[in-house]
Each structure stands twice: as structure tokens, then as C-alpha cells.
Design an enzyme around this catalytic site. Structure first.
Site, PDB file in Angstrom:
ATOM      1  N   ASN A   1       9.022 -51.510  -4.882  1.00  9.45           N
ATOM      2  CA  ASN A   1       8.436 -50.904  -3.328  1.00  9.45           C
ATOM      3  C   ASN A   1       8.958 -51.019  -1.965  1.00  9.45           C
ATOM      4  OD1 ASN A   1       7.730 -53.966  -3.134  1.00  9.45           O
ATOM      5  ND2 ASN A   1       5.459 -53.565  -2.799  1.00  9.45           N
TER       6      ASN A   1
ATOM      7  N   GLU B   1       6.147 -64.869  -4.577  1.00  9.64           N
ATOM      8  CA  GLU B   1       4.598 -63.306  -4.676  1.00  9.64           C
ATOM      9  C   GLU B   1       4.357 -62.613  -5.084  1.00  9.64           C
ATOM     10  OE1 GLU B   1       3.579 -60.176  -2.275  1.00  9.64           O
ATOM     11  OE2 GLU B   1       5.218 -60.378  -1.572  1.00  9.64           O
TER      12      GLU B   1
ATOM     13  N   CYS C   1       1.774 -54.654  -2.249  1.00 10.62           N
ATOM     14  CA  CYS C   1       1.167 -56.141  -2.361  1.00 10.62           C
ATOM     15  C   CYS C   1      -0.459 -56.495  -1.823  1.00 10.62           C
ATOM     16  CB  CYS C   1       1.347 -57.505  -2.881  1.00 10.62           C
ATOM     17  SG  CYS C   1       3.310 -57.285  -2.781  1.00 10.62           S
TER      18      CYS C   1
ATOM     19  N   GLY D   1       6.890 -62.531 -12.601  1.00 13.19           N
ATOM     20  CA  GLY D   1       6.498 -63.697 -12.361  1.00 13.19           C
ATOM     21  C   GLY D   1       5.932 -65.680 -12.466  1.00 13.19           C
TER      22      GLY D   1
HETATM   23  O1  G3P Z   1       4.239 -55.173  -1.400  1.00 15.08           O
HETATM   24  C1  G3P Z   1       5.233 -56.113  -0.802  1.00 15.08           C
HETATM   25  C2  G3P Z   1       4.179 -57.129   0.327  1.00 15.08           C
HETATM   26  O2  G3P Z   1       5.365 -57.827   0.673  1.00 15.08           O
HETATM   27  C3  G3P Z   1       4.117 -55.785   1.632  1.00 15.08           C
HETATM   28  O3  G3P Z   1       4.316 -55.754   2.718  1.00 15.08           O
HETATM   29  O4  G3P Z   1       5.658 -55.419   5.079  1.00 15.08           O
HETATM   30  O5  G3P Z   1       3.254 -53.509   2.830  1.00 15.08           O
HETATM   31  O6  G3P Z   1       2.678 -55.680   3.999  1.00 15.08           O
HETATM   32  P1  G3P Z   1       3.764 -55.024   3.684  1.00 15.08           P
END
Ligand code: G3P
Length: 478
Positions: free
Chosen positions: A158, A253, A287, A238
């Protein structure tokens, strides 16, 4: 084969001796868009060897020079924002504007890492012995930070560029070498980013990018005795990696089921806007996306009405057209989302929109009156589908959040700051946002998940710390 993107090792672009490639399917067209090399185990071993040799030179390169190289890398990467964004659009169906933002954010992340490294790695510690019982003042301890060696960086589909550099930049400024295993979808964008690094001029072999099938080279990489640290972002893989990895620091993560808790006194307009942006952007494939709403019954109707109204304005379509909702990454992902939706339907959840899917494109859904027996209450769709659980007490919402295996982030909407802080303390997730949707950035903030959501903490500063070790020299006076 001119059609297959080369992998990067020893400062060169190479064709794998396997003679095989891996196809990357465009989520929008469902056709093979690009091909990358299917690297062999031997090529992995070779790149780990070269990484160790290069790391020895790199660790002795003055910190300010390492920072200069990273700044050059950041500049070149930002210049390349348009072609990289184009690849992101085709490989992972990220809306064009967001794809450009990802690259620019990555350049900023690299520069900030260089600056932060200069600040924090310049400082060591000086201790004297006579504070501990039984000691005189005859021992001086000089402690400073040294690199770990070779860091294995495995980013997810992503954010194939941003979550690659969020591992590479802290590793490099701290004096480590890096083996990058790009996600297959996102590999071409990641290779383009690596080309920017190549142009910036780092020692040969310091960074390599090994593409291929996880099933063929994944275990070898993660269990390799030459790997000194693993930084992984992604899904369940993971958990498997953490079970197999040796005695090396892990930074993980993994998934999330970020809960949006809405209290009776909340600004519902603000909450609804945050659900739209925080839940549906990039079709929920983050995420940190809002993945369940727990709203107090008395305001549930009003909140749901606002969200449904705003959802009608979401543009559904192709990433090239900058639509808000674009095809999800793969057919298997779309099938999984469909399974969660069908389960909720069978168990009598209330649907505010009709289910609609064309290929990998799934129209956004708000699924109401969700109960604990439905899979969608607990599982992570990674799609544009959000469940609403109507709660009678705040405790019920906190309990739902804490009962989940995931504990990445959460958010609470209320005008009562005291209540918000108490709720933040009670919600067992790595970060709680007050009056805004969950998000990782700004990228120097600590970012971590509890339970199945991760190991360790990220963010630029924490990553630099995590990718170093303390080394002491003790001067013993007569
Ligand atoms: O899904 C990856 C995670 O690190 C989300 O990042 O910047 O969309 O909150 P962000």
C-alpha cells in the site's frame, strides 16, 4: 529480457540467473502490467555478502557525509515524483494525486532522517562509576551508538515507496546496509525509488533490491544468519516471520482494526468528515484506516445520516481519474472483502447502500447495526467497507476496541478533553487520536501497535534508535 525490470545488487541492475520473472497485475485492468525478476537464493546470499562488505566502509564514512548522500537521494526522488506516481497508479491503483503525495512525503522523510540522525547520533553518554555502591570514581564509561549491520526491509503494497524509505533512510543514516525486498505489487515503483538512490551515489552493494516470490526467497531472507535486523510492514506474514527469525531486533507493523469511538457530545460533522477521509481514502487500504465505528446510540442516527450523505460524493472509478474509491489491490482481496460483507448480510446487518462490485472495484459501504457475532466486527477488510456498532455506554466501545487482536490506533470524538484523555488511557492501542482519524504521520511521531499489530515502535527517531546498538568503552584508572 527487455520487458522484465532488473533487480539491483552490487551497485548494478541485473538479470536474474533464474531466467524467470514474476508478473504484476494492474488492479484496474486485471492485466499483467509489469514483470520483475524472480531472484534466486544464490542471489540473495550474494547480496547479503556484498552488503556486509559495503557496510564496513559506510559505517566509517563520517555522519555528515552519510547525511549529504541522503539529502541528494531525497532531491532526486522528489524530481522523479511523476514517473514513480505513474507506476503506483498502475501497480497498486493508488489515486494519482495520492501517489504523487506518497513520493514527496518520502523525500521529506529521507531528509528528516538525515537531520535527525545528525542530531541524535552525535550524542553519546559519559558516565562515572562512583554512583553505584562499592565503586570509587575510577571508571569512566563512554557510550555511543553503533550500527547493527545489515537491515532487511520488507514494505507492503500500500505504500511501496514510503514504507520502503521509512526503513531505508533510518538504517542508512545510522550506518547500516540494507537489503530491500519490495512487495510484488509496488515493486516497479520501489525499483524506481532505488534508482534514485543509485543516482545519489552510495557505496556499491550497500543497498540491494531483490525481487521475487516470497515463497521462494522469503524464508531464506528472514532466517538468514547475515541479516542483523528485520523491519517489516504488512499482514499476517509478519507473525510467521517473528516466529522464525533469529536473535535479531524486529520492527513489525502489522494489521489494525482502528476503532472510531463517538461520544454523545461529539462534533458529529467533524467525526463524519474524519470517517470519510480516514476510512474510505485509498479504498480503506491503510493499516491506520478507521475500520469500525462505535457510536453512542443517542447520536448514532445523526452520525450515520451524515456519513451516508457524504459517501454519495465519493467518486468511484479509476486511479488515473483521481477517484476516491479505486479497485482494491487484488482479486483475492476483493473476494475476501465480499466474504465479510456476505457474512454481515446473512446475519442481518443493516446496509445503507447496495453491494456493488465490478472486477476489483468495490463501491463503498457503511454497514450498520453490526453485532459481535459478525466477522466484520473483528476482521480487517482492507477495503471500502466500514461497520457501525451502536453502543449504550462508552465502556462498551472501549471493551470492543480492547477485545480485538489488533491494537494499532484508535480515535475518540468528544468535546470533553478530560474524558478524551481518560478514554485514551483506557483504549489499549499504540496511538489514540483525539478528534481526528488515525494516521501514522507526521512521520517523526512514534508509531506502534500493541498485540498482533506489531513489535517495537517506528517513526523516524525510533527507527534510528532501533537500528543501532549501544557500544561502551570503559576507561579504568589506577
Ligand atoms: O498502512 C500503512 C500505515 O503505515 C498507514 O500510514 O500514513 O496512511 O496513516 P498512513
Amino acid at each position: 529480457d527487455g520487458d522484465v525490470f532488473k533487480y539491483y545488487a552490487d551497485g548494478e541492475w541485473k538479470v536474474s540467473s533464474s531466467g524467470r520473472s514474476v508478473g504484476i497485475t494492474n488492479p484496474s485492468t486485471l492485466k499483467v502490467q509489469y514483470k520483475v525478476q524472480a531472484c534466486t537464493q544464490e542471489e540473495v546470499n550474494k547480496s547479503v555478502e556484498s552488503a556486509h562488505a559495503a557496510q564496513k566502509i559506510w559505517a566509517k564514512t563520517p555522519l555528515w557525509k552519510r547525511a549529504e548522500a541522503l539529502h541528494r537521494f531525497a532531491g532526486i526522488l522528489k524530481d522523479q515524483k511523476n514517473p514513480i506516481a505513474e507506476a503506483l497508479v498502475k501497480e497498486i491503483a493508488k489515486p494519482q494525486k495520492d501517489a504523487v503525495t506518497e513520493v514527496v512525503r518520502s523525500g521529506d522523510l529521507i531528509s528528516y532522517s538525515a537531520e535527525e540522525g545528525i542530531r541524535i547520533l552525535a550524542e553519546g553518554k559519559f558516565l562515572v562509576s562512583d554512583s553505584f555502591p562499592g565503586n570509587g570514581r575510577n571508571k569512566y564509561c563512554l557510550a555511543s551508538k553503533i550500527p547493527l549491520g545489515v537491515v532487511l526491509a520488507i514494505p507492503p503494497f500500500n505504500y511501496p515507496v514510503n514504507l520502503a524509505v521509512s526503513k531505508i533512510a533510518p538504517a542508512l543514516i545510522a550506518g547500516n546496509a540494507v537489503i530491500l525486498k519490495p512487495p510484488t505489487q509496488g515493486a516497479v515503483s520501489a525499483l524506481h525509488m532505488v534508482h534514485c538512490l543509485h543516482m545519489a551515489g552510495f557505496p556499491k552493494g550497500l543497498v540491494s533490491a531483490i525481487t521475487g516470490k516470497g515463497s521462494e526467497i522469503g524464508d531464506l531472507m528472514t532466517m538468514h544468519p547475515g541479516i542483523n535486523c528485520i523491519s517489516f510492514t504488512g499482514g499476517d506474514t509478519g507473525i510467521a516471520i517473528s516466529r522464525k527469525a533469529g536473535m535479531v531486533p524486529l520492527q513489525m507493523e502489522l494489521g489494525g482494526k482502528d476503532c472510531c469511538l463517538v461520544l454523545e457530545d461529539a462534533d458529529l460533522e467533524l467525526a463524519a468528515n474524519n470517517v470519510i477521509k480516514g476510512g474510505y481514502s485509498y479504498s480503506g487500504q491503510r493499516c491506520t484506516a478507521v475500520k469500525v465505528i462505535c457510536v453512542m446510540e443517542s447520536v448514532a442516527e445523526e452520525l450515520v445520516t451524515k456519513i451516508v450523505e457524504k459517501m454519495t460524493k465519493l467518486k468511484v472509478g479509476m486511479p488515473e481519474d483521481n477517484c476516491d474509491i479505486t479497485p482494491v489491490v487484488s482479486q483475492s482481496s476483493a473476494n475476501f472483502i465480499q466474504g465479510l460483507v456476505e457474512d454481515a448480510k446473512a446475519k442481518k446487518a443493516k446496509f445503507h447502500q447496495e453491494w456493488k462490485r465490478e472486477g476489483n472495484l468495490i463501491w463503498p459501504l457503511l454497514i450498520d447495526n453490526v453485532t459481535a457475532d459478525m466477522r466484520i466486527a473483528w476482521e480487517e477488510p482492507f477495503g471500502p467497507v466500514i461497520p457501525v456498532i451502536r453502543i449504550k455506554t462508552v465502556e462498551e466501545g472501549i471493551h470492543h476496541c480492547n477485545a480485538n487482536n489488533f491494537g494499532l490506533q484508535g480515535c475518540v470524538f468528544t468535546k470533553d478533553i478530560n474524558k478524551a484523555i481518560l478514554i485514551s488511557d483506557a483504549m489499549e492501542s499504540g496511538t489514540i487520536q483525539i478528534n481526528a482519524a488515525p494516521a501514522r504521520g507526521p512521520d517523526h511521531f512514534p508509531f506502534q501497535g500493541l498485540r498482533d499489530s506489531g513489535i517495537g515502535s517506528q517513526g523516524i527517531t525510533n527507527s534510528i534508535q532501533m537500528m543501532t546498538k549501544t557500544k561502551s568503552t570503559v576507561i579504568n584508572l589506577p
